[in-house]
Design an enzyme around this catalytic site. Sequence first.
Site, PDB file in Angstrom:
ATOM      1  N   LYS A  78      35.413  -0.546  40.585  1.00 30.11           N
ATOM      2  CA  LYS A  78      35.903  -1.612  41.257  1.00 30.11           C
ATOM      3  C   LYS A  78      37.302  -2.228  40.788  1.00 30.11           C
ATOM      4  O   LYS A  78      38.198  -2.470  41.570  1.00 30.11           O
ATOM      5  CB  LYS A  78      34.669  -2.854  40.800  1.00 30.11           C
ATOM      6  CG  LYS A  78      34.940  -3.989  41.833  1.00 30.11           C
ATOM      7  CD  LYS A  78      33.743  -5.102  41.055  1.00 30.11           C
ATOM      8  CE  LYS A  78      32.252  -4.826  41.611  1.00 30.11           C
ATOM      9  NZ  LYS A  78      31.471  -5.634  40.742  1.00 30.11           N
ATOM     10  N   CYS A 126      16.251  34.809  44.288  1.00 30.55           N
ATOM     11  CA  CYS A 126      15.386  34.303  45.209  1.00 30.55           C
ATOM     12  C   CYS A 126      14.253  33.259  44.456  1.00 30.55           C
ATOM     13  O   CYS A 126      13.011  33.122  45.102  1.00 30.55           O
ATOM     14  CB  CYS A 126      14.292  35.455  45.674  1.00 30.55           C
ATOM     15  SG  CYS A 126      13.548  36.311  44.428  1.00 30.55           S
ATOM     16  N   MET A 177      25.340  -5.477  35.117  1.00 29.61           N
ATOM     17  CA  MET A 177      25.307  -6.889  34.986  1.00 29.61           C
ATOM     18  C   MET A 177      25.790  -7.547  36.337  1.00 29.61           C
ATOM     19  O   MET A 177      26.753  -7.093  36.975  1.00 29.61           O
ATOM     20  CB  MET A 177      26.062  -7.746  34.057  1.00 29.61           C
ATOM     21  CG  MET A 177      25.861  -9.186  33.633  1.00 29.61           C
ATOM     22  SD  MET A 177      26.999  -9.910  33.136  1.00 29.61           S
ATOM     23  CE  MET A 177      28.355 -10.259  34.229  1.00 29.61           C
TER      24      MET A 177
HETATM   25  P1  ADP Z   1      28.516  -6.178  42.634  1.00 32.43           P
HETATM   26  O1  ADP Z   1      29.098  -5.316  41.938  1.00 32.43           O
HETATM   27  O2  ADP Z   1      27.148  -6.679  43.045  1.00 32.43           O
HETATM   28  O3  ADP Z   1      29.315  -5.895  44.391  1.00 32.43           O
HETATM   29  P2  ADP Z   1      30.734  -7.899  42.875  1.00 32.43           P
HETATM   30  O4  ADP Z   1      31.334  -8.179  41.517  1.00 32.43           O
HETATM   31  O5  ADP Z   1      31.525  -7.454  43.672  1.00 32.43           O
HETATM   32  O6  ADP Z   1      29.466  -7.477  42.572  1.00 32.43           O
HETATM   33  O7  ADP Z   1      30.502  -9.503  43.147  1.00 32.43           O
HETATM   34  C1  ADP Z   1      29.654  -9.961  44.216  1.00 32.43           C
HETATM   35  C2  ADP Z   1      30.485 -10.922  45.137  1.00 32.43           C
HETATM   36  O8  ADP Z   1      30.840 -12.088  44.355  1.00 32.43           O
HETATM   37  C3  ADP Z   1      31.583 -10.468  45.714  1.00 32.43           C
HETATM   38  O9  ADP Z   1      31.246  -9.649  47.094  1.00 32.43           O
HETATM   39  C4  ADP Z   1      32.402 -11.764  45.946  1.00 32.43           C
HETATM   40  O10 ADP Z   1      31.781 -12.244  47.574  1.00 32.43           O
HETATM   41  C5  ADP Z   1      31.768 -12.631  44.937  1.00 32.43           C
HETATM   42  N1  ADP Z   1      32.992 -12.725  43.953  1.00 32.43           N
HETATM   43  C6  ADP Z   1      33.203 -11.953  42.985  1.00 32.43           C
HETATM   44  N2  ADP Z   1      34.579 -12.251  42.462  1.00 32.43           N
HETATM   45  C7  ADP Z   1      35.066 -13.315  43.260  1.00 32.43           C
HETATM   46  C8  ADP Z   1      36.344 -13.993  43.204  1.00 32.43           C
HETATM   47  N3  ADP Z   1      37.171 -13.936  42.217  1.00 32.43           N
HETATM   48  N4  ADP Z   1      36.365 -15.065  44.085  1.00 32.43           N
HETATM   49  C9  ADP Z   1      35.494 -15.067  45.085  1.00 32.43           C
HETATM   50  N5  ADP Z   1      34.329 -14.558  45.179  1.00 32.43           N
HETATM   51  C10 ADP Z   1      34.157 -13.602  44.431  1.00 32.43           C
HETATM   52 MG    MG Z   2      30.722  -6.264  45.410  1.00 32.19          MG
END
Ligand code: ADP
Ligand code: MG
Length: 908
Positions: A27, A861, A108
């Site tokens: 990520k 085999c 998490m």
């Molecule tokens: P996962 O690993 O389950 O995909 P994420 O870390 O991507 O989890 O978070 C899930 C969702 O939370 C994201 O798809 C987004 O919609 C929301 N999210 C995460 N960070 C932010 C942020 N800084 N601002 C707005 N939404 C957020």
């Molecule tokens: Mg995500």
Amino acid sequence: MGKKYVYKFGPGGAEGRADMKNLLGGKGANLAEMSNLGIPVPPGFTISTEMCTVYYEQDRNYPPELEEQVKEAMAWVEEKMGAKFGDPENPLLVSVRSGARVSMPGMMDTVLNLGLNDETVQGLIKNSNNERFGWDSYRRFVQMYGDVVLGLKPESKEEVDPFEAIIDEMKEEKGAKLDTDLTAEDLKELVRRFKQLIKEKKGVDFPEDPWEQLWGAINAVFGSWMNPRAITYRKLNGIPDDWGTAVNVQAMVFGNMGDDSATGVAFTRDPATGEKEFYGEYLINAQGEDVVAGIRTPLQITKKRSVEWAQQNGISEEERRTRYPSLEEYMPEVYEELVKVYQTLERHYRDMQDIEFTIQRRRLWMLQTRVGKRTAQAAVRIAVDMVDEGLISKEEAILRVAPDQLDQLLHPQFDPKAEKKVIARGLPASPGAATGRVVFHAEDAEDWASRGEKVILVRIETSPEDIGGMSVAQGILTARGGMTSHAAVVARGMGTCCVAGCGALQIDYAKKQMRVDDLVIKEGDWISIDGSTGEVMLGQVPTIEPQLSGHFGRLMEWADEIRRLGVRTNADTPKDAQVARNFGAEGIGLCRTEHMFFEGDRIKAVREMILADDEAGRRKALEKLLPMQKGDFYQILKVMHDLPVTIRTLDPPLHEFLPHEEEQQREMAEEMGVPVEKIKEKVQALQEFNPMLGHRGCRLGITYPEITEMQARAIMEAACELTREGVKVYPEIMIPLVGTKEELAHQREVVVRVAEEVQKQYGVKVDYKVGTMIEVPRAALTADRIAEVAEFFSFGTNDLTQMTFGFSRDDAGKFLMEYIDKKILPEDPFRTLDQDGVGQLVEMGVQKGRKTRPDLKVGICGEHGGDPKSVEFCHRVGLDYVSCSPYRVPIARLAAAQAVAKEKLQAA
Ligand code: ADP
Ligand code: MG
Ligand code: MG
């Protein structure tokens, strides 16, 4: 400053890059890459995976420089956002997100809106001029923090989420139908009740200090790396524990600021079929994972899909446009921008992407991109299409499809002509045809599966806790959630058939049953689900063989063009041989003859032979077996015309053909007209302490040469007859369990004598070979000598593994899993060849054998012949072919091509 643990990203660029996944997690690395590409990403920073390792090394403590670096990075984010973390007037809020190298369900969950407290919420309300938004954000934060960081979760699988229970209570009190119907006042009250719940259940006050909140969340991310779910997932997927996770802290953008805000997820191509079509779902005035949580029905991003969706659900065009508009219609400019972003990402990464975005007041923010999980069908199609589009090379395409994934495409599908009793329809979330008995809990699925039952796991929706049960189920069926729900994504990843969001199901966990209208389906009832159509059917529906043309055919053609290793099959029947040939097998690498001894009348003749007191008696019984064996070989050689067929002479110890139960011994005595004592005596006499190392393999043929003689005659007579009929056959007679040259020389002499005799008798010449299995370590060590009398080798890696490790194949199950758990062994050596140990013997066997006989044909085999990693090894050590079960033939073909593609790309 010390070592660098914190890497910033955001508008204007980043300190990281996509190729820093090991350090920043998937990520974090991709957030950095998107920032560098000029794509709008809210600013933030990543704490590296190295910190995770240090954290555990130091007994869950941080080195002092971390706090400094976090503070400095936070100041940078504050500056970019023009807001301050913890400032009551103008608060900066952040999300805390985990992110390992590869996406991992055990990690998490994300915490959003961190930094809110009773003071800062006022600042948020004032600045947004939206009271409802302020309290909605706050209640979400308290809920997520309570759940994820403070661990306030349902205590049993029947219990509902305690926070959701309070929300439902509130909705009832207020007569609200949707979350969005709750007012600012209601949400404020929710915050109060949530905090009270936390105090009651956890005995702690909800932390008001933003920095305390932040460190709590960071600890929770690193802590989640060692939670049981994550550990299970890593074990299941072979991910090392020391990879660690990163933590991403990122400024919040808000999709819940009103009707001009939204949040969504999308795939740049269809992850189920691979079709080149942008595809995704979004929700207006929502935040985070509302889209995948199945709380409200998500809307379609493109108009095309939206129209299709409405049709499927019987929704009029009028209603669709007003109540369920596509993003393309609802916010055309933002949609245009999203299209540009996704195209940029796909071109840049040269692969299908799975993206997450949020729209705050009509402004698009990208929150994640990663290579999208896909079905096998989609993987093949996307790879082939991308070659046609000039995005990737054929070698890359070959490497894009995991060989094991092909399994999904090779297995039967429901017979379209079969009668089907469709009781409900959900989303076709992961293709395939699955039939099994209904269970409602993941633990039950594991229980039932361990008893050999086929199960369909039925859940309202799945969560990461269900992974174990999902992985053993034939299929997964959920009542809630869309194409991007947990069930759908995980099922596609595992290649398991899944139907999601089947709203007609009313599931009652406590009663272990579900209803569709008046129909009640109980635990244990049979159902069938079709992951390609979304149909749920009653009972067991028959299946048919799959189609192997189209995109699949083209990819396999490219694979065949470049691979050097041949691929044969292990087949004992004409039917298996035909299946394998259709799958592209280039011969039979192992035809076991003992299976032919069990059927019908044969077992009687076999037993007569075993009971005989002398050679004359044995020969009489073998006379009876001869025509039957000959018939078998005739059929198999015919199916495999023009291709080599390796036939192994009798291998198992003779007692395997005698009954061991008193009851059956009596039956046999009666049938054969001999006293039961005689059978008992024989069983006694044949009993061995260590049958695997006992009187079997070539040892049988040496003590009873007449058995080998009969088998050689059956093979050669069949071959001669076919040759007369103009069918080209290439029998290869293989002697098992040879450990010395003299053993093979003895058996070879028998085979050649009979073969020459039979050919003379028929007046035809057959191109036949005599060779041996290399499966006793001594054979590998003396392969140079054995090659003097062998025209080919075939590594029997099952026995070779057994004897090299000294692990009894039949008993190792008792401790092997524990060996793997305790990391004594990296994986099951009976599944993936142990290259360090057993592999050395293979390599040595090949080299020594070829030194004596440069044109020696060498194959493998054992089970390993169909295992992609082992196939790559076989390529490397210069084997001529691998042989595997029919359904694994395409897998081995692809794996063999990947071995070459890897070399080519590395050289380039
Ligand atoms: P996962 O690993 O389950 O995909 P994420 O870390 O991507 O989890 O978070 C899930 C969702 O939370 C994201 O798809 C987004 O919609 C929301 N999210 C995460 N960070 C932010 C942020 N800084 N601002 C707005 N939404 C957020
Ligand atoms: Mg995500
Ligand atoms: Mg998640």
